[in-house]
Design a protein around this motif. Structure first.
Motif, short mmCIF file in Angstrom:
data_model
loop_
_atom_site.label_atom_id
_atom_site.label_comp_id
_atom_site.label_asym_id
_atom_site.label_seq_id
_atom_site.Cartn_x
_atom_site.Cartn_y
_atom_site.Cartn_z
N SER A 130 0.82 -1.20 0.00
CA SER A 130 0.00 0.00 0.00
C SER A 130 0.86 1.26 0.00
N PRO A 160 2.71 4.52 -1.30
CA PRO A 160 2.39 5.47 -2.37
C PRO A 160 3.34 5.32 -3.55
N THR A 206 -10.18 10.20 -6.13
CA THR A 206 -9.94 8.80 -6.44
C THR A 206 -9.85 8.69 -7.96
N SER A 250 -4.64 2.63 -10.19
CA SER A 250 -5.81 3.20 -9.52
C SER A 250 -5.44 3.57 -8.10
N GLY A 251 -6.14 4.52 -7.53
CA GLY A 251 -5.88 4.92 -6.16
C GLY A 251 -6.38 6.32 -5.92
N GLY A 301 -1.73 6.97 -3.90
CA GLY A 301 -1.74 5.95 -2.84
C GLY A 301 -2.96 5.10 -2.89
#
Length: 165
Positions: free
Chosen positions: A87, A89, A117, A141-142, A165
């Motif tokens: 997870s 960044p 998002t 994606s994030g 992130g």
């Protein structure tokens, strides 16, 4: 955009380290994506690799005619944009030198804001180089954690643009 210019762009992309190239002239738009060769190791592309035209030509608001050079879109792996297994960044880096634009046009809303998002393939900004605007799309994606550049600033190839992130 004439066929001669498209062929020149294909040759330019094949000889460059870039994986994608998008050219917008007025209402005409062409997007080139370098195709991976099967059976080869993932190394720097050789000069004989060709690019696949993955978009249609014509006005942006219409269907447009399919280019005679069109091939099915193929995914392109780039080392800078490999999705993380943790997870942690990730940084989205500039693929080229140019002037970064965070909005589609002056006075319009930005492509993204901190906290937004995003999805893979979403346009984050454009980089203007040699009077051509190149869309910079997210490879993952994030959430946009931070925008690391100021609008209108010059960026170098490899410079971090966004923290995702």
């Amino acid at each position: 955009m004439d066929l001669q210019k498209i062929k020149a762009l294909i040759d330019l992309l094949a000889d460059s380290p870039l994986a994608k190239l998008e050219v917008i002239e007025g209402e005409e738009r062409v997007k080139l994506v370098k195709a991976k060769r099967r059976g080869k190791r993932a190394e720097a592309p050789s000069g004989d690799e060709r690019a696949a035209v993955t978009s249609t030509l014509g006005t942006q608001g219409s269907q447009g005619a399919q280019s005679p050079l069109a091939e099915p879109a193929q995914s392109v792996d780039t080392p800078q944009a490999a999705p993380a297994t943790t997870s942690e960044p990730q940084l989205v880096r500039a693929p080229m030198f140019g002037v970064v634009h965070l909005t589609p046009a002056p006075g319009e809303a930005p492509f993204v804001n901190p906290g937004d998002t995003i999805k893979e393939g979403q346009v984050l900004c454009t980089i203007e180089a040699m009077k051509m605007f190149n869309a910079i799309e997210s490879e993952l994606s994030g959430a946009v954690l931070e925008i690391l550049v100021a609008p209108g600033s010059e960026v170098e190839s490899g410079q971090p643009l966004f923290r995702i992130g």
